[in-house]
Structure formats: C-alpha cells, structure tokens
Design a protein around this motif. Structure first.
Motif, mmCIF file in Angstrom:
data_model
loop_
_atom_site.group_PDB
_atom_site.id
_atom_site.type_symbol
_atom_site.label_atom_id
_atom_site.label_comp_id
_atom_site.label_asym_id
_atom_site.label_seq_id
_atom_site.Cartn_x
_atom_site.Cartn_y
_atom_site.Cartn_z
ATOM 1 N N GLY A 120 105.998 -29.054 -28.161
ATOM 2 C CA GLY A 120 106.512 -28.646 -26.857
ATOM 3 C C GLY A 120 105.497 -28.001 -25.941
ATOM 4 O O GLY A 120 105.698 -27.942 -24.727
ATOM 5 N N ARG A 121 104.393 -27.497 -26.482
ATOM 6 C CA ARG A 121 103.421 -26.782 -25.661
ATOM 7 C C ARG A 121 102.012 -27.363 -25.695
ATOM 8 O O ARG A 121 101.185 -27.044 -24.850
ATOM 9 C CB ARG A 121 103.327 -25.321 -26.102
ATOM 10 N N GLY A 122 101.701 -28.143 -26.737
ATOM 11 C CA GLY A 122 100.351 -28.678 -26.851
ATOM 12 C C GLY A 122 99.356 -27.667 -27.397
ATOM 13 O O GLY A 122 98.153 -27.885 -27.353
ATOM 14 N N ARG A 123 99.850 -26.567 -27.910
ATOM 15 C CA ARG A 123 98.995 -25.545 -28.518
ATOM 16 C C ARG A 123 99.814 -24.756 -29.523
ATOM 17 O O ARG A 123 101.036 -24.831 -29.540
ATOM 18 C CB ARG A 123 98.395 -24.614 -27.466
ATOM 19 N N SER A 124 99.121 -23.990 -30.349
ATOM 20 C CA SER A 124 99.779 -23.210 -31.389
ATOM 21 C C SER A 124 100.081 -21.794 -30.906
ATOM 22 O O SER A 124 99.396 -21.281 -30.031
ATOM 23 C CB SER A 124 98.863 -23.129 -32.615
ATOM 24 N N PHE A 125 101.069 -21.168 -31.498
ATOM 25 C CA PHE A 125 101.307 -19.752 -31.221
ATOM 26 C C PHE A 125 100.587 -18.869 -32.242
ATOM 27 O O PHE A 125 100.593 -17.651 -32.119
ATOM 28 C CB PHE A 125 102.806 -19.423 -31.195
ATOM 29 N N ARG A 126 99.945 -19.488 -33.238
ATOM 30 C CA ARG A 126 99.291 -18.724 -34.300
ATOM 31 C C ARG A 126 97.774 -18.712 -34.205
ATOM 32 O O ARG A 126 97.128 -17.807 -34.726
ATOM 33 C CB ARG A 126 99.700 -19.277 -35.665
ATOM 34 N N THR A 127 97.185 -19.719 -33.600
ATOM 35 C CA THR A 127 95.731 -19.806 -33.544
ATOM 36 C C THR A 127 95.292 -20.570 -32.304
ATOM 37 O O THR A 127 96.021 -21.409 -31.791
ATOM 38 C CB THR A 127 95.163 -20.501 -34.800
ATOM 39 N N ARG A 128 94.087 -20.267 -31.861
ATOM 40 C CA ARG A 128 93.476 -21.031 -30.772
ATOM 41 C C ARG A 128 92.569 -22.126 -31.336
ATOM 42 O O ARG A 128 92.128 -22.999 -30.606
ATOM 43 C CB ARG A 128 92.651 -20.115 -29.869
ATOM 44 N N ARG A 129 92.290 -22.068 -32.627
ATOM 45 C CA ARG A 129 91.366 -23.005 -33.255
ATOM 46 C C ARG A 129 92.135 -24.195 -33.812
ATOM 47 O O ARG A 129 92.861 -24.085 -34.792
ATOM 48 C CB ARG A 129 90.573 -22.303 -34.333
ATOM 49 N N LEU A 130 91.947 -25.336 -33.185
ATOM 50 C CA LEU A 130 92.663 -26.556 -33.535
ATOM 51 C C LEU A 130 92.425 -26.977 -34.981
ATOM 52 O O LEU A 130 93.341 -27.461 -35.646
ATOM 53 C CB LEU A 130 92.237 -27.671 -32.577
ATOM 54 N N GLU A 131 91.231 -26.753 -35.486
ATOM 55 C CA GLU A 131 90.941 -27.191 -36.857
ATOM 56 C C GLU A 131 91.798 -26.467 -37.888
ATOM 57 O O GLU A 131 91.997 -26.956 -38.994
ATOM 58 C CB GLU A 131 89.448 -27.052 -37.191
ATOM 59 N N HIS A 132 92.343 -25.305 -37.544
ATOM 60 C CA HIS A 132 93.223 -24.588 -38.471
ATOM 61 C C HIS A 132 94.581 -25.279 -38.640
ATOM 62 O O HIS A 132 95.297 -25.002 -39.596
ATOM 63 C CB HIS A 132 93.439 -23.150 -37.999
ATOM 64 N N LEU A 133 94.920 -26.143 -37.717
ATOM 65 C CA LEU A 133 96.196 -26.861 -37.801
ATOM 66 C C LEU A 133 96.120 -28.077 -38.723
ATOM 67 O O LEU A 133 97.138 -28.575 -39.182
ATOM 68 C CB LEU A 133 96.650 -27.313 -36.413
ATOM 69 N N ILE A 134 94.917 -28.560 -38.973
ATOM 70 C CA ILE A 134 94.719 -29.778 -39.765
ATOM 71 C C ILE A 134 94.704 -29.414 -41.248
ATOM 72 O O ILE A 134 93.961 -28.530 -41.671
ATOM 73 C CB ILE A 134 93.416 -30.485 -39.355
ATOM 74 N N ARG A 135 95.518 -30.114 -42.012
ATOM 75 C CA ARG A 135 95.603 -29.864 -43.455
ATOM 76 C C ARG A 135 94.237 -30.078 -44.105
ATOM 77 O O ARG A 135 93.489 -30.981 -43.732
ATOM 78 C CB ARG A 135 96.650 -30.800 -44.084
ATOM 79 N N ASN A 136 93.910 -29.251 -45.087
ATOM 80 C CA ASN A 136 92.632 -29.372 -45.793
ATOM 81 C C ASN A 136 92.454 -30.789 -46.330
ATOM 82 O O ASN A 136 93.350 -31.346 -46.953
ATOM 83 C CB ASN A 136 92.558 -28.380 -46.959
ATOM 84 N N GLY A 137 91.281 -31.362 -46.053
ATOM 85 C CA GLY A 137 90.963 -32.703 -46.533
ATOM 86 C C GLY A 137 91.377 -33.810 -45.583
ATOM 87 O O GLY A 137 91.024 -34.967 -45.787
ATOM 88 N N ALA A 138 92.127 -33.499 -44.533
ATOM 89 C CA ALA A 138 92.579 -34.519 -43.573
ATOM 90 C C ALA A 138 91.658 -34.526 -42.356
ATOM 91 O O ALA A 138 90.987 -33.537 -42.054
ATOM 92 C CB ALA A 138 94.012 -34.259 -43.154
ATOM 93 N N GLU A 139 91.650 -35.632 -41.641
ATOM 94 C CA GLU A 139 90.829 -35.774 -40.440
ATOM 95 C C GLU A 139 91.569 -35.327 -39.170
ATOM 96 O O GLU A 139 90.948 -34.932 -38.201
ATOM 97 C CB GLU A 139 90.396 -37.236 -40.268
ATOM 98 N N ARG A 140 92.891 -35.422 -39.226
ATOM 99 C CA ARG A 140 93.682 -35.108 -38.026
ATOM 100 C C ARG A 140 95.081 -34.712 -38.442
ATOM 101 O O ARG A 140 95.509 -34.963 -39.571
ATOM 102 C CB ARG A 140 93.728 -36.305 -37.087
ATOM 103 N N CYS A 141 95.800 -34.106 -37.527
ATOM 104 C CA CYS A 141 97.219 -33.816 -37.741
ATOM 105 C C CYS A 141 98.011 -34.512 -36.637
ATOM 106 O O CYS A 141 97.515 -34.713 -35.527
ATOM 107 C CB CYS A 141 97.490 -32.313 -37.735
#
Length: 197
Positions: free
Chosen positions: A47-68
């Motif tokens: 709904g917003r295109g950003r996280s409410f927990r972090t500004r760092r996009l890489e933190h949203l990507i599951r470990n070992g994955a290239e993208r979310c």
C-alpha cells in the motif's frame, strides 16, 4: 476498497505465503517468530511502497533470495485491481493494473494503509508535525480527493512561508505572500482559510 488476495514471495522470513482476507475482519495469529509482523509489513509495503520497519530495502529480502515480491488484488466498487511491488538490492518497482505508476504514492490510492505500532508514542513526543502527518493520512483514508488538496496546500506553504519569515517584508514581498495565501484559500475545501496577518 479491500484487499481480497495477498501473495508474498521471499519477503523477510516468508518464503511463500498466500492470504485471502475477509473484506470485513481478518485475524492473524501464530506463535512467536512465525511471520505475523512480516505479513503485516508486506501489506504495508503493497500500500505504501516502503516499509514501516526499515529504510533499507535489502532487509526485506529473505536470506539467500535475489528479490522479494508482494502481489495483491484489491476489490473496488466496480472491479478487482491487481497490484504488486518487487524489491531487489538495486531498488523497488511497482505495478498497478499492469501499468507502472508515476510514483509509489499511487499505490495508496488503491490500498490506503495506516499502522499503529509500538512507536506510536512518537506522536506525542515529537510535536505537531508528526501528528499532522498521521492525521492527514487518516483523512486520506476517508476522503481520497484530499490528497490533491493536500499536495496543493503543501506547494503553497513551501512558497509562501519563506516570504512570511522575513519579518517585515517589502511591499512586493507582501504582495507575493498575499498571492500564495490566496491560492491556499482557493485550493483548500470545507471553508478553511489562511491569512498571512
């Protein structure tokens, strides 16, 4: 509008998840560290295109994955609108009904979300500007035409405030201030008016 389908891939701890929320009420429960907050965060990102927990996009990507990827379908009064957000280490991109939006803010036109989290105490501690943003977002949820008025209001304030902060402005500056405040009065509905005096 309501979210009728959510599909999440490689988002935080969630390798793959799908949810079909009830249009009126959905309860998300589970043991600690099972991904409940990640699921809520995925809805927020959609709904917003950003996280409410972090500004760092890489933190949203599951470990070992290239993208979310967060995909959803939103029920409007006339149709079902597909929308999605994909995050990679190089950036984020979105689609609404198959088209790229001009800005991520357009996501909120279809899925307006508001969150009250443990940081809600900042609404009281950080002064009026944070409270104003919170209230403005709440108004947008109820009256979606508000966003256009709000954007125009912000533009006028950004141009008028530097002129009015100069103390006792010259006559030409006072004229500029009056012009900008006149535009505020014309652009803001519901009888709200501002005066530089």
């Amino acid at each position: 509008m309501s979210l009728s389908r959510l599909q999440v891939t490689d988002f935080r701890c969630l390798q793959s998840a799908e949810l079909h929320p009830d249009p009126h009420f959905t309860l998300i429960s589970g043991p600690n560290a099972s991904g409940k907050t990640s699921l809520l965060e995925a809805i927020y990102v959609l709904g917003r295109g950003r996280s409410f927990r972090t500004r760092r996009l890489e933190h949203l990507i599951r470990n070992g994955a290239e993208r979310c990827v967060v995909f959803g379908e939103v029920e409007t009064s006339t149709r079902r609108v597909p929308m999605g957000v994909e995050g990679s280490r190089t950036g984020i991109r979105a689609q609404i009904d198959g088209d790229k939006p001009s800005s991520l803010a357009e996501l909120a036109l279809f899925l307006p979300v508001q969150i009250i989290d443990p940081e809600v105490h900042h609404l009281i501690e950080e002064g009026p500007s944070r409270r104003r943003r919170f209230l403005d977002w709440g108004v947008f949820h109820v009256e979606q035409s508000f966003v256009g008025h709000w954007q125009r209001y912000q533009q006028v304030l950004n141009n008028a405030m530097p002129l009015s902060r100069r103390g006792n402005p010259e006559p030409s500056s006072r004229c500029g201030i009056a012009i900008w405040y006149g535009q505020v009065n014309c652009s803001v509905p519901h009888g709200l008016a501002m005066c530089p005096c």
